[in-house]
Write an enzyme that holds these catalytic residues in place. Structure first.
Site: not given
Ligand SMILES: NC(=O)C1=CN([C@@H]2O[C@H](COP(=O)(O)OP(=O)(O)OC[C@H]3O[C@@H](n4cnc5c(N)ncnc54)[C@H](OP(=O)(O)O)[C@@H]3O)[C@@H](O)[C@H]2O)C=CC1
Ligand SMILES: CC1=C(/C=C/C(C)=C/C=C/C(C)=C/C=O)C(C)(C)CCC1
Length: 315
Positions: A172, A185
């Site tokens: 990501s 995350y």
């Protein structure tokens, strides 16, 4: 003396790599053929996982699809079979090491050696750290980061034996720079990036040039996973959320070109570089101006609303 020769050789290598990378930005890269390769995709029942499965199917790859969501995974398998390829679907809980190792043994016995591994499955807690149950935070780390270790231990030995294979990590942009309120995350994706890079160095140090690696770092993708996450209104059209198909097509180009890393869109290299080069306070100023500091708040509100309406699964 030898060190000077090595230094000159290194500088030649360095200049060559920079020039080659610059030239490649303007040229169409040569794409490899994955026809007949056995490609395992995790999170194949999800938005990006399904699209990856269909793109690899179009390229003629044989598929092994893993997901904890059996029916979504089966749907992906059906869609891929319609494209005429061999597909094997397995229900696996990536948050459990034993589940990964057992499924890996079954794949080896029932299907064969995996030559392309797309570590795509991912989760996010979507709650403020202090409000979030410990198990949800742990799960993010287990699925997004720890699973990479177990997947690699399960499938890399066969790739090494043949000096042939490809490891893809769907990380990501939030594995390269961070923002507020997604500690679980960011920690997991920074971990994924570190894991991926270290593994790549290890393969190169062992002269296993036949095993390629690709790290994919997308910005927000319109799949629902981060529904509500947004930057400052006036800048939203400048950096809009990515379309899932576009994201997967760009990733596929990078994978088939055996590119080491891709940020989608390219603009995401800017906050990544800024994080490394600018003083902390300068980054805070740009975050505040662009709404990067509070971009997760509407997403978390969304999750809270869905949870209180009973729409969201507890684990
Ligand atoms: N969407 C975005 O904005 C971005 C996403 N990414 C990354 O892309 C990847 C794919 O994301 P996306 O397609 O949007 O997400 P989705 O939620 O659509 O897909 C993820 C899939 O993984 C499955 N999964 C979750 N936990 C487990 C588990 N323990 N074991 C096995 N499978 C599991 C999910 O099942 P279930 O639905 O049952 O939970 C789902 O099918 C993720 O790694 C994500 O972090 C990167 C950048 C941006
Ligand atoms: C922080 C930040 C930004 C916003 C980034 C966002 C909103 C990223 C979201 C990424 C997601 C959801 C990834 C999922 O894996 C800008 C404005 C680009 C630049 C300034 C710093």
């Amino acid at each position: 003396m030898i060190v000077l020769v090595d230094l000159v050789l290194m500088l030649i290598d360095l200049t060559y790599s920079i020039l080659a990378a610059m030239i490649q930005t303007f040229l169409r890269p040569r794409l490899k053929c994955v026809d007949g390769e056995l490609c395992l995709i995790t999170g194949a029942g999800g938005a990006l996982g399904r699209l990856f499965a269909l793109e690899f199917a179009k390229e003629g790859a044989r598929l092994v699809l893993w997901d904890c969501n059996t029916s979504a995974n089966e749907q992906t398998a059906e869609l891929a079979r319609e494209l005429g390829v061999e597909v094997h679907a397995y229900t696996v809980d990536l948050s459990k090491r034993q589940s990964i190792y057992e499924a890996a043994d079954r794949v080896r016995e029932e299907v064969g050696d995996v030559s392309m591994l797309v570590n795509n499955a991912g989760v996010v807690a979507g709650r403020r750290l202090l409000d979030c149950p410990d198990e949800m935070l742990e799960r993010t780390l287990l699925v997004n980061c720890h699973a990479l270790f177990w997947m690699t231990k399960a499938f890399l030995p066969q790739m090494k034996a043949k000096n042939h294979g490809h490891m893809v990590t769907i990380a990501s942009a939030l594995g390269l720079f961070s923002t507020a309120c997604v500690e679980d995350y960011c920690a997991s994706k920074f971990g994924a990036v570190g894991f991926h890079e270290s593994l790549t160095h290890e393969l190169l140090a062992e002269n296993l040039e036949g095993i390629k690696t690709t790290l994919v770092c997308p910005y927000i993708v319109d799949t629902g996973m981060f529904a509500g996450c947004e930057i400052r209104q006036e800048l939203k059209s400048l950096i809009p959320p990515l379309q899932p198909l576009y994201t997967v097509q760009q990733s596929m180009k990078a994978i088939l070109a055996e590119q080491q890393m891709i940020c989608i869109p390219r603009m995401m290299y800017i906050p990544f570089l800024a994080r490394a080069l600018l003083p902390w306070e300068a980054n805070v100023a740009t975050y505040r101006f662009m709404g990067g500091d509070k971009c997760m708040l509407p997403f978390i509100k969304n999750v809270e609303m869905k949870t209180s309406n009973g729409h969201i699964k507890s684990s």
